[in-house]
Design a protein around this motif. Structure first.
Motif, PDB file in Angstrom:
ATOM      1  N   ILE A 127       3.947  -6.146  12.369  1.00  0.00           N
ATOM      2  CA  ILE A 127       5.381  -5.894  12.458  1.00  0.00           C
ATOM      3  C   ILE A 127       5.577  -4.382  12.400  1.00  0.00           C
ATOM      4  CG2 ILE A 127       7.600  -6.045  11.247  1.00  0.00           C
ATOM      5  CD1 ILE A 127       6.975  -8.654  12.503  1.00  0.00           C
ATOM      6  N   ASP A 128       6.200  -3.826  13.412  1.00  0.00           N
ATOM      7  CA  ASP A 128       6.629  -2.429  13.388  1.00  0.00           C
ATOM      8  C   ASP A 128       7.926  -2.425  12.594  1.00  0.00           C
ATOM      9  OD1 ASP A 128       7.288   0.223  13.959  1.00  0.00           O
ATOM     10  OD2 ASP A 128       8.008  -0.245  15.989  1.00  0.00           O
ATOM     11  N   GLY A 129       7.854  -2.065  11.303  1.00  0.00           N
ATOM     12  CA  GLY A 129       8.972  -2.300  10.407  1.00  0.00           C
ATOM     13  C   GLY A 129       9.357  -1.130   9.524  1.00  0.00           C
ATOM     14  N   PRO A 130       9.827  -0.024  10.084  1.00  0.00           N
ATOM     15  CA  PRO A 130      10.330   1.056   9.241  1.00  0.00           C
ATOM     16  C   PRO A 130      11.492   0.579   8.367  1.00  0.00           C
ATOM     17  CG  PRO A 130      10.109   1.774  11.519  1.00  0.00           C
ATOM     18  CD  PRO A 130       9.938   0.288  11.514  1.00  0.00           C
ATOM     19  N   VAL A 131      11.684   1.276   7.246  1.00  0.00           N
ATOM     20  CA  VAL A 131      12.688   0.848   6.269  1.00  0.00           C
ATOM     21  C   VAL A 131      13.659   1.975   5.968  1.00  0.00           C
ATOM     22  CG1 VAL A 131      11.161  -0.863   5.227  1.00  0.00           C
ATOM     23  CG2 VAL A 131      11.195   1.475   4.324  1.00  0.00           C
ATOM     24  N   SER A 132      14.802   1.597   5.430  1.00  0.00           N
ATOM     25  CA  SER A 132      15.797   2.561   4.977  1.00  0.00           C
ATOM     26  C   SER A 132      16.395   2.035   3.679  1.00  0.00           C
ATOM     27  CB  SER A 132      16.887   2.743   6.046  1.00  0.00           C
ATOM     28  OG  SER A 132      17.823   3.723   5.653  1.00  0.00           O
ATOM     29  N   GLY A 133      16.938   2.954   2.889  1.00  0.00           N
ATOM     30  CA  GLY A 133      17.591   2.552   1.647  1.00  0.00           C
ATOM     31  C   GLY A 133      17.139   3.345   0.439  1.00  0.00           C
ATOM     32  N   GLY A 134      16.014   4.044   0.564  1.00  0.00           N
ATOM     33  CA  GLY A 134      15.565   4.886  -0.534  1.00  0.00           C
ATOM     34  C   GLY A 134      15.033   4.110  -1.712  1.00  0.00           C
ATOM     35  N   ALA A 135      14.735   4.859  -2.764  1.00  0.00           N
ATOM     36  CA  ALA A 135      14.121   4.268  -3.949  1.00  0.00           C
ATOM     37  C   ALA A 135      15.030   3.231  -4.603  1.00  0.00           C
ATOM     38  CB  ALA A 135      13.765   5.366  -4.944  1.00  0.00           C
ATOM     39  N   LYS A 136      16.340   3.482  -4.584  1.00  0.00           N
ATOM     40  CA  LYS A 136      17.280   2.566  -5.244  1.00  0.00           C
ATOM     41  C   LYS A 136      17.271   1.190  -4.583  1.00  0.00           C
ATOM     42  CE  LYS A 136      22.124   2.231  -6.705  1.00  0.00           C
ATOM     43  NZ  LYS A 136      22.456   0.938  -6.083  1.00  0.00           N
ATOM     44  N   LYS A 137      17.403   1.149  -3.273  1.00  0.00           N
ATOM     45  CA  LYS A 137      17.413  -0.137  -2.571  1.00  0.00           C
ATOM     46  C   LYS A 137      16.054  -0.830  -2.654  1.00  0.00           C
ATOM     47  CE  LYS A 137      21.670  -0.263  -1.044  1.00  0.00           C
ATOM     48  NZ  LYS A 137      22.632  -1.315  -1.480  1.00  0.00           N
ATOM     49  N   ILE A 194       0.848  -1.184   0.000  1.00  0.00           N
ATOM     50  CA  ILE A 194       0.000   0.000   0.000  1.00  0.00           C
ATOM     51  C   ILE A 194       0.888   1.240   0.000  1.00  0.00           C
ATOM     52  CG2 ILE A 194      -1.743   1.292   1.258  1.00  0.00           C
ATOM     53  CD1 ILE A 194      -2.835  -1.349   2.267  1.00  0.00           C
ATOM     54  N   GLY A 195       0.735   2.034  -1.053  1.00  0.00           N
ATOM     55  CA  GLY A 195       1.584   3.196  -1.263  1.00  0.00           C
ATOM     56  C   GLY A 195       2.594   2.887  -2.350  1.00  0.00           C
ATOM     57  N   LEU A 196       2.232   3.176  -3.596  1.00  0.00           N
ATOM     58  CA  LEU A 196       3.103   2.835  -4.730  1.00  0.00           C
ATOM     59  C   LEU A 196       3.893   4.057  -5.181  1.00  0.00           C
ATOM     60  CD1 LEU A 196       0.600   0.584  -6.726  1.00  0.00           C
ATOM     61  CD2 LEU A 196       2.511  -0.163  -5.282  1.00  0.00           C
ATOM     62  N   GLY A 197       4.521   4.704  -4.206  1.00  0.00           N
ATOM     63  CA  GLY A 197       5.436   5.792  -4.506  1.00  0.00           C
ATOM     64  C   GLY A 197       6.791   5.253  -4.912  1.00  0.00           C
ATOM     65  N   SER A 198       7.827   6.069  -4.780  1.00  0.00           N
ATOM     66  CA  SER A 198       9.147   5.660  -5.255  1.00  0.00           C
ATOM     67  C   SER A 198       9.650   4.411  -4.546  1.00  0.00           C
ATOM     68  CB  SER A 198      10.151   6.801  -5.084  1.00  0.00           C
ATOM     69  OG  SER A 198      10.230   7.205  -3.725  1.00  0.00           O
ATOM     70  N   MET A 199       9.394   4.290  -3.250  1.00  0.00           N
ATOM     71  CA  MET A 199       9.855   3.107  -2.524  1.00  0.00           C
ATOM     72  C   MET A 199       8.844   1.969  -2.622  1.00  0.00           C
ATOM     73  SD  MET A 199      11.803   4.571   0.850  1.00  0.00           S
ATOM     74  CE  MET A 199      12.521   2.967   1.236  1.00  0.00           C
ATOM     75  N   GLY A 200       7.559   2.276  -2.475  1.00  0.00           N
ATOM     76  CA  GLY A 200       6.551   1.225  -2.511  1.00  0.00           C
ATOM     77  C   GLY A 200       6.498   0.511  -3.848  1.00  0.00           C
ATOM     78  N   LEU A 201       6.590   1.265  -4.939  1.00  0.00           N
ATOM     79  CA  LEU A 201       6.567   0.640  -6.257  1.00  0.00           C
ATOM     80  C   LEU A 201       7.780  -0.248  -6.449  1.00  0.00           C
ATOM     81  CD1 LEU A 201       5.212   0.324  -9.002  1.00  0.00           C
ATOM     82  CD2 LEU A 201       6.437   2.383  -9.759  1.00  0.00           C
ATOM     83  N   GLY A 202       8.939   0.222  -5.996  1.00  0.00           N
ATOM     84  CA  GLY A 202      10.142  -0.599  -6.092  1.00  0.00           C
ATOM     85  C   GLY A 202      10.030  -1.878  -5.288  1.00  0.00           C
ATOM     86  N   ALA A 203       9.485  -1.779  -4.067  1.00  0.00           N
ATOM     87  CA  ALA A 203       9.322  -2.965  -3.230  1.00  0.00           C
ATOM     88  C   ALA A 203       8.344  -3.944  -3.858  1.00  0.00           C
ATOM     89  CB  ALA A 203       8.851  -2.556  -1.834  1.00  0.00           C
ATOM     90  N   ALA A 204       7.246  -3.424  -4.416  1.00  0.00           N
ATOM     91  CA  ALA A 204       6.247  -4.300  -5.031  1.00  0.00           C
ATOM     92  C   ALA A 204       6.810  -5.013  -6.252  1.00  0.00           C
ATOM     93  CB  ALA A 204       5.017  -3.475  -5.410  1.00  0.00           C
ATOM     94  N   ARG A 205       7.558  -4.303  -7.054  1.00  0.00           N
ATOM     95  CA  ARG A 205       8.181  -4.932  -8.223  1.00  0.00           C
ATOM     96  C   ARG A 205       9.209  -5.973  -7.805  1.00  0.00           C
ATOM     97  NH1 ARG A 205       9.161   0.624 -11.749  1.00  0.00           N
ATOM     98  NH2 ARG A 205       7.212   0.546 -12.975  1.00  0.00           N
ATOM     99  N   SER A 206       9.951  -5.697  -6.740  1.00  0.00           N
ATOM    100  CA  SER A 206      10.928  -6.670  -6.238  1.00  0.00           C
ATOM    101  C   SER A 206      10.239  -7.943  -5.774  1.00  0.00           C
ATOM    102  CB  SER A 206      11.727  -6.058  -5.076  1.00  0.00           C
ATOM    103  OG  SER A 206      12.506  -4.967  -5.516  1.00  0.00           O
ATOM    104  N   ALA A 207       9.100  -7.804  -5.103  1.00  0.00           N
ATOM    105  CA  ALA A 207       8.355  -8.982  -4.658  1.00  0.00           C
ATOM    106  C   ALA A 207       7.881  -9.811  -5.842  1.00  0.00           C
ATOM    107  CB  ALA A 207       7.171  -8.550  -3.794  1.00  0.00           C
ATOM    108  N   LEU A 208       7.426  -9.154  -6.889  1.00  0.00           N
ATOM    109  CA  LEU A 208       7.022  -9.886  -8.100  1.00  0.00           C
ATOM    110  C   LEU A 208       8.197 -10.655  -8.677  1.00  0.00           C
ATOM    111  CD1 LEU A 208       4.787  -7.292 -10.007  1.00  0.00           C
ATOM    112  CD2 LEU A 208       4.029  -9.462  -9.016  1.00  0.00           C
TER     113      LEU A 208
END
Length: 311
Positions: free
Chosen positions: A125-135, A15-29
């Motif tokens: 899970i209380d799970g903040p993330v770091s790494g930005g759009a690239k990671k 939920i939230g397909l911004g620069s990080m969310g879209l990258g995470a979703a594509r990585s999961a695919l």
């Protein structure tokens, strides 16, 4: 804990397909997880569908399909709306499903969300993330996570799909957000200091690119200096992380410290710099735009954007 290839038995929602969310979703695919995406913006949903995922407008629409949901929105208010609002996840997630809440928020809030979700048999899970759009795009984010054993077991495949490192920090929500708060304290101060240092060097007559190269090979270098100063050198303030993000995040740091009666003079000074930059109308620009505050004070000529090649 370092992530490995994720099994495909878990269905993930992002939920939230911004620069990080879209990258995470594509990585999961890419790593074999059936993945749903959610964003109010049609363009964001279209971008995810082009990558092969399912995209919906409201969290409640993906909830019945998902075993785990990653919430990568901007702030606490958006997180609460995603979880408990009119179209929130609580209206569709099954018992035993897990939410990974990844916005940077006041550490006092995740324990409240954990308790409210537990009433419905949903894990957190209380799970903040770091790494930005690239990671995020590489599936290599760092996750600062805390939660129950059951929550970690339910989130395992999802975390492996989006992260390079998952730090398991405790058995209750709130600890992950505490660690992220400390990270944001450092990140915010380092960016402000990098901008101040570059402005000083330019004012004193140093060549900006030579200054950058020397500092990157000297003891004064920080990751933020190395990462953000090229934005200044290129005159490109396209927001990869905006000034307003640190207005918010250092505000969270200072509020938490105030509750603890703990002094943070460096964070307070840095927060004022982000506020001043935002007051100049630059809150939506990249956080390296803090250098423009100094340029305005000292009458500096900053590097201009590179001229675009003629078509």
């Amino acid at each position: 804990m370092t992530a490995a290839a994720a099994p495909s038995s878990c269905t993930l929602g992002v939920i939230g397909l911004g620069s990080m969310g879209l990258g995470a979703a594509r990585s999961a695919l890419r790593r074999g997880l059936a993945t749903w995406g959610c964003d109010p913006q049609p363009a964001a949903r279209a971008a995810f569908e082009q990558a092969g995922g399912h995209a919906v407008q409201h969290p409640s629409e993906l909830a019945p399909h998902c075993d785990a949901v990653l919430v990568l929105v901007v702030n606490a208010a958006q997180t609460e709306a995603v979880l408990f609002g009119e179209h929130g996840l609580v209206h569709g997630l099954r018992r035993g499903a897990v939410v990974i809440a990844s916005a940077t928020v006041d550490p006092a809030l995740p324990p409240q969300w954990e308790a409210r979700l537990a009433e419905r048999g949903i894990l957190l899970i209380d799970g903040p993330v770091s790494g930005g759009a690239k990671k995020a795009a590489e599936g290599q984010m760092t996750v600062m996570a805390s939660g129950s054993d059951a929550a970690f077991a339910a989130a395992d495949a999802a975390l492996q799909a989006i992260a390079g490192k998952v730090y398991r920090l405790g058995d209750r929500a709130g600890i992950g957000s505490t660690v992220k708060m400390v990270n944001q304290h450092l990140a915010g101060v380092h960016i402000a200091t990098a901008c101040e240092a570059m402005a000083l060097g330019i004012k004193a007559g140093a060549d900006p690119r030579q200054l950058y190269e020397v500092i990157c090979n000297s003891a004064g270098m920080s990751w933020m200096f190395e990462n953000r100063v090229p934005h200044i050198l290129d005159g490109d303030y396209t927001p990869l992380s905006a000034v307003n993000i640190f207005v918010k995040d250092l505000g969270i740091v200072l509020d938490a410290a105030r509750a603890l009666k703990f002094p943070l003079p460096l964070a307070a000074a840095a927060h004022q710099l982000y506020l001043a930059t935002a007051a100049m109308g630059l809150g939506g620009e990249d956080d390296s735009a803090v250098v423009k505050y100094y340029a305005g004070l000292a009458g500096l000529d900053l590097p201009a954007p590179a001229a675009k090649a003629a078509p």
